[in-house]
Scaffold this motif. Structure first.
Motif, PDB file in Angstrom:
ATOM      1  N   THR A 138       0.829  -1.198   0.000  1.00  0.00           N
ATOM      2  CA  THR A 138       0.000   0.000   0.000  1.00  0.00           C
ATOM      3  C   THR A 138       0.868   1.254   0.000  1.00  0.00           C
ATOM      4  O   THR A 138       1.855   1.336   0.731  1.00  0.00           O
ATOM      5  N   MET A 139       0.480   2.226  -0.832  1.00  0.00           N
ATOM      6  CA  MET A 139       1.205   3.499  -0.901  1.00  0.00           C
ATOM      7  C   MET A 139       0.215   4.654  -0.867  1.00  0.00           C
ATOM      8  O   MET A 139      -0.960   4.491  -1.224  1.00  0.00           O
ATOM      9  N   TYR A 140       0.718   5.802  -0.412  1.00  0.00           N
ATOM     10  CA  TYR A 140      -0.141   6.957  -0.177  1.00  0.00           C
ATOM     11  C   TYR A 140       0.530   8.230  -0.695  1.00  0.00           C
ATOM     12  O   TYR A 140       1.755   8.320  -0.747  1.00  0.00           O
ATOM     13  N   TRP A 141      -0.301   9.230  -0.986  1.00  0.00           N
ATOM     14  CA  TRP A 141       0.165  10.601  -1.154  1.00  0.00           C
ATOM     15  C   TRP A 141      -0.567  11.474  -0.143  1.00  0.00           C
ATOM     16  O   TRP A 141      -1.799  11.395  -0.011  1.00  0.00           O
ATOM     17  N   SER A 171      -1.904  21.812 -14.862  1.00  0.00           N
ATOM     18  CA  SER A 171      -2.373  23.197 -14.683  1.00  0.00           C
ATOM     19  C   SER A 171      -2.179  23.680 -13.251  1.00  0.00           C
ATOM     20  O   SER A 171      -3.138  24.047 -12.556  1.00  0.00           O
ATOM     21  N   LEU A 172      -0.957  23.692 -12.811  1.00  0.00           N
ATOM     22  CA  LEU A 172      -0.650  24.027 -11.423  1.00  0.00           C
ATOM     23  C   LEU A 172      -1.191  25.392 -11.029  1.00  0.00           C
ATOM     24  O   LEU A 172      -1.160  26.355 -11.797  1.00  0.00           O
ATOM     25  N   GLU A 173      -1.698  25.455  -9.787  1.00  0.00           N
ATOM     26  CA  GLU A 173      -2.253  26.691  -9.230  1.00  0.00           C
ATOM     27  C   GLU A 173      -1.436  27.092  -7.998  1.00  0.00           C
ATOM     28  O   GLU A 173      -0.745  26.261  -7.399  1.00  0.00           O
ATOM     29  N   LEU A 174      -1.569  28.381  -7.633  1.00  0.00           N
ATOM     30  CA  LEU A 174      -0.822  28.882  -6.477  1.00  0.00           C
ATOM     31  C   LEU A 174      -1.116  28.047  -5.225  1.00  0.00           C
ATOM     32  O   LEU A 174      -0.223  27.759  -4.429  1.00  0.00           O
ATOM     33  N   GLY A 175      -2.371  27.646  -5.076  1.00  0.00           N
ATOM     34  CA  GLY A 175      -2.781  26.899  -3.890  1.00  0.00           C
ATOM     35  C   GLY A 175      -2.215  25.483  -3.815  1.00  0.00           C
ATOM     36  O   GLY A 175      -2.373  24.810  -2.799  1.00  0.00           O
ATOM     37  N   ASP A 176      -1.579  25.057  -4.890  1.00  0.00           N
ATOM     38  CA  ASP A 176      -0.961  23.728  -4.872  1.00  0.00           C
ATOM     39  C   ASP A 176       0.375  23.744  -4.151  1.00  0.00           C
ATOM     40  O   ASP A 176       0.950  22.686  -3.864  1.00  0.00           O
ATOM     41  N   ILE A 223      -8.342   4.945  -1.989  1.00  0.00           N
ATOM     42  CA  ILE A 223      -8.779   6.182  -1.350  1.00  0.00           C
ATOM     43  C   ILE A 223      -8.513   7.332  -2.296  1.00  0.00           C
ATOM     44  O   ILE A 223      -7.419   7.465  -2.825  1.00  0.00           O
ATOM     45  N   ASN A 224      -9.543   8.164  -2.494  1.00  0.00           N
ATOM     46  CA  ASN A 224      -9.388   9.389  -3.265  1.00  0.00           C
ATOM     47  C   ASN A 224     -10.159  10.455  -2.507  1.00  0.00           C
ATOM     48  O   ASN A 224     -11.380  10.463  -2.520  1.00  0.00           O
ATOM     49  N   GLU A 225      -9.433  11.297  -1.793  1.00  0.00           N
ATOM     50  CA  GLU A 225     -10.080  12.243  -0.878  1.00  0.00           C
ATOM     51  C   GLU A 225     -10.394  13.573  -1.525  1.00  0.00           C
ATOM     52  O   GLU A 225      -9.707  14.564  -1.294  1.00  0.00           O
ATOM     53  N   THR A 226     -11.408  13.610  -2.328  1.00  0.00           N
ATOM     54  CA  THR A 226     -11.902  14.854  -2.941  1.00  0.00           C
ATOM     55  C   THR A 226     -10.768  15.748  -3.424  1.00  0.00           C
ATOM     56  O   THR A 226     -10.678  16.925  -3.080  1.00  0.00           O
ATOM     57  N   VAL A 227      -9.882  15.142  -4.172  1.00  0.00           N
ATOM     58  CA  VAL A 227      -8.758  15.881  -4.737  1.00  0.00           C
ATOM     59  C   VAL A 227      -9.156  16.319  -6.151  1.00  0.00           C
ATOM     60  O   VAL A 227      -9.781  15.549  -6.873  1.00  0.00           O
ATOM     61  N   PRO A 228      -8.822  17.570  -6.546  1.00  0.00           N
ATOM     62  CA  PRO A 228      -9.164  18.009  -7.910  1.00  0.00           C
ATOM     63  C   PRO A 228      -8.654  17.050  -8.982  1.00  0.00           C
ATOM     64  O   PRO A 228      -7.613  16.412  -8.816  1.00  0.00           O
ATOM     65  N   ASN A 229      -9.387  17.012 -10.081  1.00  0.00           N
ATOM     66  CA  ASN A 229      -9.011  16.126 -11.192  1.00  0.00           C
ATOM     67  C   ASN A 229      -7.655  16.451 -11.780  1.00  0.00           C
ATOM     68  O   ASN A 229      -7.091  15.646 -12.534  1.00  0.00           O
ATOM     69  N   ARG A 230      -7.138  17.623 -11.468  1.00  0.00           N
ATOM     70  CA  ARG A 230      -5.811  17.998 -11.985  1.00  0.00           C
ATOM     71  C   ARG A 230      -4.714  17.108 -11.403  1.00  0.00           C
ATOM     72  O   ARG A 230      -3.616  17.045 -11.936  1.00  0.00           O
ATOM     73  N   PHE A 231      -5.041  16.433 -10.300  1.00  0.00           N
ATOM     74  CA  PHE A 231      -4.079  15.527  -9.670  1.00  0.00           C
ATOM     75  C   PHE A 231      -4.384  14.113 -10.140  1.00  0.00           C
ATOM     76  O   PHE A 231      -5.500  13.623  -9.952  1.00  0.00           O
ATOM     77  N   SER A 232      -3.393  13.461 -10.738  1.00  0.00           N
ATOM     78  CA  SER A 232      -3.610  12.094 -11.206  1.00  0.00           C
ATOM     79  C   SER A 232      -2.462  11.209 -10.736  1.00  0.00           C
ATOM     80  O   SER A 232      -1.328  11.349 -11.203  1.00  0.00           O
ATOM     81  N   PRO A 233      -2.761  10.308  -9.801  1.00  0.00           N
ATOM     82  CA  PRO A 233      -1.732   9.360  -9.369  1.00  0.00           C
ATOM     83  C   PRO A 233      -1.628   8.210 -10.361  1.00  0.00           C
ATOM     84  O   PRO A 233      -2.604   7.872 -11.036  1.00  0.00           O
ATOM     85  N   LEU A 237       4.605   4.882  -6.801  1.00  0.00           N
ATOM     86  CA  LEU A 237       3.366   5.655  -6.897  1.00  0.00           C
ATOM     87  C   LEU A 237       3.759   7.080  -7.249  1.00  0.00           C
ATOM     88  O   LEU A 237       4.355   7.781  -6.445  1.00  0.00           O
ATOM     89  N   ASN A 238       3.447   7.471  -8.483  1.00  0.00           N
ATOM     90  CA  ASN A 238       3.812   8.800  -8.964  1.00  0.00           C
ATOM     91  C   ASN A 238       2.598   9.706  -8.929  1.00  0.00           C
ATOM     92  O   ASN A 238       1.447   9.243  -8.979  1.00  0.00           O
ATOM     93  N   LEU A 239       2.863  11.008  -8.833  1.00  0.00           N
ATOM     94  CA  LEU A 239       1.779  11.988  -8.777  1.00  0.00           C
ATOM     95  C   LEU A 239       1.993  13.015  -9.872  1.00  0.00           C
ATOM     96  O   LEU A 239       3.020  13.701  -9.891  1.00  0.00           O
ATOM     97  N   HIS A 240       1.041  13.094 -10.794  1.00  0.00           N
ATOM     98  CA  HIS A 240       1.124  14.074 -11.859  1.00  0.00           C
ATOM     99  C   HIS A 240       0.110  15.179 -11.591  1.00  0.00           C
ATOM    100  O   HIS A 240      -1.040  14.894 -11.225  1.00  0.00           O
TER     101      HIS A 240
END
Lengths: 110, 114
Positions: free
Chosen positions: B31-34, B80-85, B56-66, B74-77
């Motif tokens: 098991t791996m997590y972000w 359209s990066l935003e300041l809040g990221d 588990i997918n905790e209401t993360v914007p679709n812009r985040f794709s593991p 486990l990579n995280l792509h």
């Protein structure tokens, strides 16, 4: 949303002093974990408490789980400079996920 | 030997760019997590994968794709990066998906979006 509030947020003490940090919630957790995180690193698990009222000791660190499994405390005796770090509590909820508190940043001065 | 490793350690990029963070564990865990840790140090789970399957997918914007090419990675792509990221992103792994299994965290990737 289950929230874990940690207090104090910041604590600066002299080496040799005792301290207690708290982790409180209005929710019940099946278990509660304490982590220590140093700058530039990830959190490292210190202990897991499972039973209400449980007390666990790790050298100079004493962890207690509240009777109702809603809160926990971490007591450090005779703090050392090596205890400096961010202490995080995390509760395991019924959905099998960890909810983390905001942490207590401890600085122990020589 | 590093148990959970992440690359890069620091990432500075402009708004709107796409970036990836990589994570590898050599613990043989299933098991791996972000997680995302914001400036106030709150650590929040984003995703969890067990045997390469999303659990588990905790209401993360679709812009985040593991993406989990195998159990050890486990990579995280992020599109359209935003300041809040801007935050520190931690990868972790555990023997199994039970919340009582000890999670081992990587050193984190500090992402700064300008």
């Amino acid at each position: 949303t289950q929230l874990l509030e940690q207090s104090p947020q910041f604590l600066s003490i002299q080496e040799g002093e005792n301290l207690t940090v708290y982790c409180n919630s209005s929710s019940v957790f099946s278990s509660l974990q304490w982590y220590r995180q140093e700058p530039g690193e990830g959190p490292v698990l210190l202990v897991t408490v499972v039973t209400g009222g449980e007390v666990k000791k790790l050298k100079r660190l004493t962890f207690q789980f509240g009777d109702a499994r809603k809160d926990s405390s971490l007591h450090i005796t005779a703090a050392q400079t090596g205890d400096t770090g961010l202490y995080l509590c995390a509760g395991l909820n019924a959905g099998n996920m960890l909810t983390f508190g905001g942490g207590t940043r401890l600085m122990v001065k020589p | 030997d590093t148990a959970v490793s992440q690359t890069p350690k620091y990432l500075v990029t402009q708004m709107g760019n796409d970036k990836s963070i990589k994570c590898e564990q050599n613990l043989g865990h299933d098991t791996m997590y972000w997680y995302k840790q914001d400036s106030k140090k709150f650590l929040k789970i984003m995703f969890s994968y067990n045997n390469k399957e999303l659990i588990i997918n905790e209401t993360v914007p679709n812009r985040f794709s593991p993406k989990s090419p195998d159990k050890a990675h486990l990579n995280l792509h992020i599109n359209s990066l935003e300041l809040g990221d801007s935050a520190v992103y931690f990868c972790a792994s555990s023997r199994g998906p039970s919340g009582s299994d000890t999670q081992y965290f990587g050193p984190g990737t500090r992402l700064t979006v300008l």
